[in-house]
Design a protein around this motif. Sequence first.
Motif, PDB file in Angstrom:
ATOM      1  N   VAL A  24       0.846  -1.200   0.000  1.00 22.02           N
ATOM      2  CA  VAL A  24       0.000   0.000   0.000  1.00 22.02           C
ATOM      3  C   VAL A  24       0.880   1.248   0.000  1.00 22.02           C
ATOM      4  O   VAL A  24       1.782   1.393   0.832  1.00 22.02           O
ATOM      5  CB  VAL A  24      -0.938   0.000   1.217  1.00 22.02           C
ATOM      6  CG1 VAL A  24      -1.790   1.272   1.225  1.00 22.02           C
ATOM      7  CG2 VAL A  24      -1.828  -1.240   1.204  1.00 22.02           C
ATOM      8  N   ASP A  25       0.643   2.138  -0.950  1.00 22.73           N
ATOM      9  CA  ASP A  25       1.392   3.398  -1.005  1.00 22.73           C
ATOM     10  C   ASP A  25       0.602   4.511  -0.330  1.00 22.73           C
ATOM     11  O   ASP A  25      -0.557   4.332   0.078  1.00 22.73           O
ATOM     12  CB  ASP A  25       1.728   3.758  -2.453  1.00 22.73           C
ATOM     13  CG  ASP A  25       0.495   3.843  -3.346  1.00 22.73           C
ATOM     14  OD1 ASP A  25      -0.577   4.269  -2.862  1.00 22.73           O
ATOM     15  OD2 ASP A  25       0.593   3.476  -4.537  1.00 22.73           O
ATOM     16  N   ALA A  26       1.231   5.687  -0.225  1.00 24.29           N
ATOM     17  CA  ALA A  26       0.591   6.800   0.482  1.00 24.29           C
ATOM     18  C   ALA A  26      -0.700   7.238  -0.192  1.00 24.29           C
ATOM     19  O   ALA A  26      -1.637   7.705   0.481  1.00 24.29           O
ATOM     20  CB  ALA A  26       1.568   7.973   0.573  1.00 24.29           C
ATOM     21  N   GLY A  27      -0.786   7.070  -1.511  1.00 29.98           N
ATOM     22  CA  GLY A  27      -1.986   7.486  -2.217  1.00 29.98           C
ATOM     23  C   GLY A  27      -3.211   6.675  -1.868  1.00 29.98           C
ATOM     24  O   GLY A  27      -4.344   7.123  -2.087  1.00 29.98           O
ATOM     25  N   GLU A  29      -3.679   5.388   1.291  1.00 30.17           N
ATOM     26  CA  GLU A  29      -3.875   5.459   2.744  1.00 30.17           C
ATOM     27  C   GLU A  29      -5.340   5.780   3.056  1.00 30.17           C
ATOM     28  O   GLU A  29      -5.922   6.729   2.525  1.00 30.17           O
ATOM     29  CB  GLU A  29      -2.985   6.550   3.329  1.00 30.17           C
ATOM     30  CG  GLU A  29      -3.187   6.812   4.810  1.00 30.17           C
ATOM     31  CD  GLU A  29      -2.405   5.849   5.691  1.00 30.17           C
ATOM     32  OE1 GLU A  29      -2.879   5.560   6.807  1.00 30.17           O
ATOM     33  OE2 GLU A  29      -1.332   5.392   5.258  1.00 30.17           O
ATOM     34  N   ARG A  72      -3.487   1.019   5.494  1.00 31.84           N
ATOM     35  CA  ARG A  72      -2.414   1.871   5.983  1.00 31.84           C
ATOM     36  C   ARG A  72      -1.195   1.709   5.068  1.00 31.84           C
ATOM     37  O   ARG A  72      -0.966   0.639   4.503  1.00 31.84           O
ATOM     38  CB  ARG A  72      -2.034   1.516   7.418  1.00 31.84           C
ATOM     39  CG  ARG A  72      -3.181   1.617   8.414  1.00 31.84           C
ATOM     40  CD  ARG A  72      -2.670   1.461   9.838  1.00 31.84           C
ATOM     41  NE  ARG A  72      -1.848   0.259   9.998  1.00 31.84           N
ATOM     42  CZ  ARG A  72      -2.324  -0.944  10.258  1.00 31.84           C
ATOM     43  NH1 ARG A  72      -3.643  -1.122  10.375  1.00 31.84           N
ATOM     44  NH2 ARG A  72      -1.514  -1.981  10.401  1.00 31.84           N
ATOM     45  N   THR A  73      -0.434   2.771   4.953  1.00 36.69           N
ATOM     46  CA  THR A  73       0.767   2.735   4.123  1.00 36.69           C
ATOM     47  C   THR A  73       1.692   1.601   4.548  1.00 36.69           C
ATOM     48  O   THR A  73       1.847   1.332   5.741  1.00 36.69           O
ATOM     49  CB  THR A  73       1.518   4.074   4.223  1.00 36.69           C
ATOM     50  OG1 THR A  73       0.621   5.125   3.846  1.00 36.69           O
ATOM     51  CG2 THR A  73       2.720   4.096   3.292  1.00 36.69           C
ATOM     52  N   ARG A  74       2.261   0.931   3.551  1.00 36.23           N
ATOM     53  CA  ARG A  74       3.222  -0.162   3.694  1.00 36.23           C
ATOM     54  C   ARG A  74       2.599  -1.499   4.095  1.00 36.23           C
ATOM     55  O   ARG A  74       3.313  -2.463   4.322  1.00 36.23           O
ATOM     56  CB  ARG A  74       4.370   0.193   4.636  1.00 36.23           C
ATOM     57  CG  ARG A  74       5.272   1.303   4.087  1.00 36.23           C
ATOM     58  CD  ARG A  74       6.491   1.488   4.956  1.00 36.23           C
ATOM     59  NE  ARG A  74       6.150   1.985   6.282  1.00 36.23           N
ATOM     60  CZ  ARG A  74       5.923   3.253   6.561  1.00 36.23           C
ATOM     61  NH1 ARG A  74       6.021   4.173   5.611  1.00 36.23           N
ATOM     62  NH2 ARG A  74       5.621   3.642   7.784  1.00 36.23           N
ATOM     63  N   GLN A  75       1.272  -1.556   4.196  1.00 34.97           N
ATOM     64  CA  GLN A  75       0.661  -2.872   4.415  1.00 34.97           C
ATOM     65  C   GLN A  75       0.839  -3.733   3.161  1.00 34.97           C
ATOM     66  O   GLN A  75       0.884  -3.228   2.045  1.00 34.97           O
ATOM     67  CB  GLN A  75      -0.831  -2.738   4.731  1.00 34.97           C
ATOM     68  CG  GLN A  75      -1.123  -2.323   6.166  1.00 34.97           C
ATOM     69  CD  GLN A  75      -2.606  -2.355   6.474  1.00 34.97           C
ATOM     70  OE1 GLN A  75      -3.409  -1.747   5.745  1.00 34.97           O
ATOM     71  NE2 GLN A  75      -2.992  -3.049   7.538  1.00 34.97           N
TER      72      GLN A  75
END
Length: 334
Positions: A24-27, A29, A72-75
């Motif tokens: 998952v990236d910040a976009g 989130e 969430r970011t980085r999941q």
Amino acid sequence: MRESTKSSSPTSIRNDGYTYTDVVDAGAEGWPVLEFYSRRYLHSDRPTWARRIAESQIWIDGRCAGGAETLRTRQRLEYRRPSWVEPAAPRHFRELYDDGDLLAVTKPSGLPVLPGGEFLHNTLLHAVRERHAETPAPLHRLGRGTSGIVLFARSGYARQRLSEAFRDGGLHKVYRALVIGHPTKDAFDVETPIGRMPYSRLGQLHAAVDPEQTPASEGAKASLSHVRVIERRTGDESNPGASSLVDVDIRTGRPHQIRIHMAAAGHPLVGEPLYDIGGVPLPSGPGRPALPGDMGYHLHARKLLLWGPQTGKRIGLFSQPPQILMTTEEKTKE
């Protein structure tokens, strides 16, 4: 060189399924799981992704997704696709050259080079690796409907050196194509930039673009094809209407470059299902839009010249095109 023992008839294969992974990236989130897949992967509609979540095919950080989670970011996301029957494809290929570092093969039209879409094992990559246990790495790809020469690296050194050659223009590649109509010139260049444009189902598609409207930072890239007309035809029962055989020397390696450039020049490939005059997608009719892997066009990678990664000697590779792409003179010499 050796011919593969695979049947030349298209063959279907049932694979063991495959796990597609995303981080998952910040976009994304705060997006719900369903929102992520239905917005990022347009090859399937929202109800289909909802069904996959309900059938426990989507996992988040090693846990089965329930459907109510927000991301969430980085999941780590996993789509654990169950086994499926892949479309039929001809799995035969012929080895043209093998020096222990470099392997060159010629593939038939209809066989994808790499996994993608509905194809996982029915690919040239899988067929080659069934024969060569050290897992050769393809250095470039041809479209599913394109036949001809594909290079594989059999060592890390060859992969590095030849990847640099592809990037720096150190390889000379010539294709044979059958196009609609008769170009007015016997030889000409096409320099139409190629970039991405919005396209239903895929999200984006490579096509001819206007660099003033699509800046380089957004994907418009300089592209160059040298075209030489080698035979003009008046038409026959299998190919009504005027057509021409052309040899295309590509000095850049953009996706679908020849298909796009010939269409941009006003001469799409005979049977071209996707690109219209101008190098842009054909208007979509009833049913699904055309996709890059759709068949029907006639294109063959017939010649490749390069420097051997270990020896430094010039290597010339040649693959005879299918009958429809041979000139009258070439047919008489068979």
